[in-house]
Write an enzyme that holds these catalytic residues in place. Sequence first.
Site, PDB file in Angstrom:
ATOM      1  N   LYS A   1       0.846  -1.198   0.000  1.00  0.00           N
ATOM      2  CA  LYS A   1       0.000   0.000   0.000  1.00  0.00           C
ATOM      3  C   LYS A   1       0.880   1.247   0.000  1.00  0.00           C
ATOM      4  O   LYS A   1       1.915   1.280   0.676  1.00  0.00           O
ATOM      5  CB  LYS A   1      -0.898  -0.036   1.253  1.00  0.00           C
TER       6      LYS A   1
ATOM      7  N   SER B   1      -9.976   2.144   2.794  1.00  0.00           N
ATOM      8  CA  SER B   1      -9.046   2.809   1.914  1.00  0.00           C
ATOM      9  C   SER B   1      -8.074   1.881   1.190  1.00  0.00           C
ATOM     10  O   SER B   1      -7.483   2.289   0.206  1.00  0.00           O
ATOM     11  CB  SER B   1      -8.231   3.811   2.728  1.00  0.00           C
TER      12      SER B   1
ATOM     13  N   SER C   1     -10.443   0.049   7.040  1.00  0.00           N
ATOM     14  CA  SER C   1      -9.782   0.125   5.737  1.00  0.00           C
ATOM     15  C   SER C   1      -9.105  -1.158   5.256  1.00  0.00           C
ATOM     16  O   SER C   1      -8.666  -1.226   4.109  1.00  0.00           O
ATOM     17  CB  SER C   1      -8.733   1.239   5.742  1.00  0.00           C
TER      18      SER C   1
END
Lengths: 521, 95
Positions: free
Chosen positions: A79, A187, A211
């Site tokens: 990420k 997210s 998330s």
Amino acid sequence: MSDLTQLTISQARAKLRGKEITATEITEAYLSAIDRANPALNAYVAVTGDKARDMAKASDARLVKGEGGALEGIPLGIKDLFGTKGVHTQACSHVLDGFKPRYESTVTSNLWADGAVMLGKLNMDEFAMGSSNETSYYGPVINPWRRSRVDTVVMPTTHQGDGGFVSAGGTKTARSLDNAQLVPGGSSGGSATAVSAFLCAGATATDTGGSIRQPAAFTGTVGIKPTYGRCSRWGIVAFASSLDQAGPIARDVRDAAILLKSMASVDPKDTTSVDRPVPDYEAVIGKPIKGMKVGIPREYRVDGMPEEIEALWQKGIAWLKDAGAEIVDISLPHTKYALPAYYIVAPAEASSNLARYDGVRYGLRVPGKDIVDMYEKTRAAGFGREVKRRIMIGTYVLSAGYYDAYYLQAQKVRNLIKRDFETVFAAGVDVILTPATPSAAFGIADEDMAADPVKMYLNDIFTVTVNMAGLPGIAVPAGLDAKGLPLGLQLIGRPFDEETLFQTAAVIEQAAGTFQPEKWW
Amino acid sequence: MSVDLQTVKRVARLARIAVSEEDAERMTGELNAILGFVEQLNEVDVSGVEPMTSVTPMEMKKRRDVVTDGGKAADIVANAPATEENFFLVPKVVE
């Protein structure tokens, strides 16, 4: 050679150790899959092909000597929130334009030390603020899952040739994929899409209010947010420091266990990281759950929840019961206050953490007539709408005269939320079962959610309590809805009892199976 | 509680974010929607409840007060938009 991207981490690990395949082969397989799929799915914001090949080569050298680490040669996606030395790290924000840190986050350092290979950086909501991956400066990520449609096809009556053959007409049904693009959740939307669409063997993600777990549920993958303090936050771009935790998204429960074992560590650079041994999470998979006490919180049955979610929850209860667990009804009375308390605590911490983006030390700078003008212009141009909204809320609730009414009140409510959990765990409940999300994946640019920020926030209604109390939570796929979209269940555990989560999630996985999207990209 | 346009502009100034008149108007509506949503916290009885200060009970870790790191000026300024001899450059702040 069969498609190496289809292997789970545990399968690839066995083949790499058995010298049936090489790290270079599996890395090349992923790099070409990314090449083909990324224009359609937008999961990666940076692909580090050269670095991946170098790391794979080094892994092969170690594997030949029998010196491979726990993740030797396993290609992973990272990420964009994790600091990766010399590599694009922007939290998918414009304000961090061109930022390439001179350091490596502790979590990714741990993965590389165990031999993992980095494929690139994954798309996400800007600064991890969002539940649909639509707030990214790099554009939305597309969910590899699409709704399927049952079409009724009317068979025409036809005459064929002179023989006078006549078909009877009538109808038949055909299932086809709807073209509407769906969000992967957020997210960690890039992480979820990349894992689900076979663009990495597993991915790192972070979870501040849901998330990891919400995107995992939207894509039929497994995601675990460990207990606060289990993974070091050092080198991860900060959003809300008392809530942020790193964790993996993977294709099955075993892979998630393998990844978390490598990611977790005590770290002198993060004083909130916990000094306790990291268990071998994989060892609990397959262990019976007979006699385990599973709590079903009545407050998670919310108004307007689709019947399919309720049905899925009942299915989960039945599976655990069949496996010998004892099901008990529990109450977590402050559940409904978790989301509003979160929307004070998280923006407050974010407004403070994001004060550092001022155009001086890194990233974007927009010139101004004086230094304050430069700050204001840089931040106006560098932050997206959702990030600005949260900084504004945070600044307001921390400002003179409002601190007690908002922030202090929210932190008190937070203690009550935590107490709710402590009470049920003290009464002997081992694990809590809830739905992971109040719906399946929704469409890109959903009009209702765009019109009302609170609607988007409601996505995290089942996950956010866990962050507020610092507990571990795992989302595990449990079935498909009527339109063929994946739905997930969530298990919540005692602090630092991730083992029970893996053990119980494995039982659900065993009953539900695993889910793969039909390839259209 | 709700915010008006003037408050939004003041908060934007505190947050060091330039906002146009149009931005401020839009934000006023959005912020009020969020503040309306969090309003429900007021109905919770928190008498005798301490505010949370640490999510997991732990003793503050301490280390010896010694230099453990340093000599990295070039690394520290490496990502800055404007530097000179390992200093960050900013517009003039003192006349």
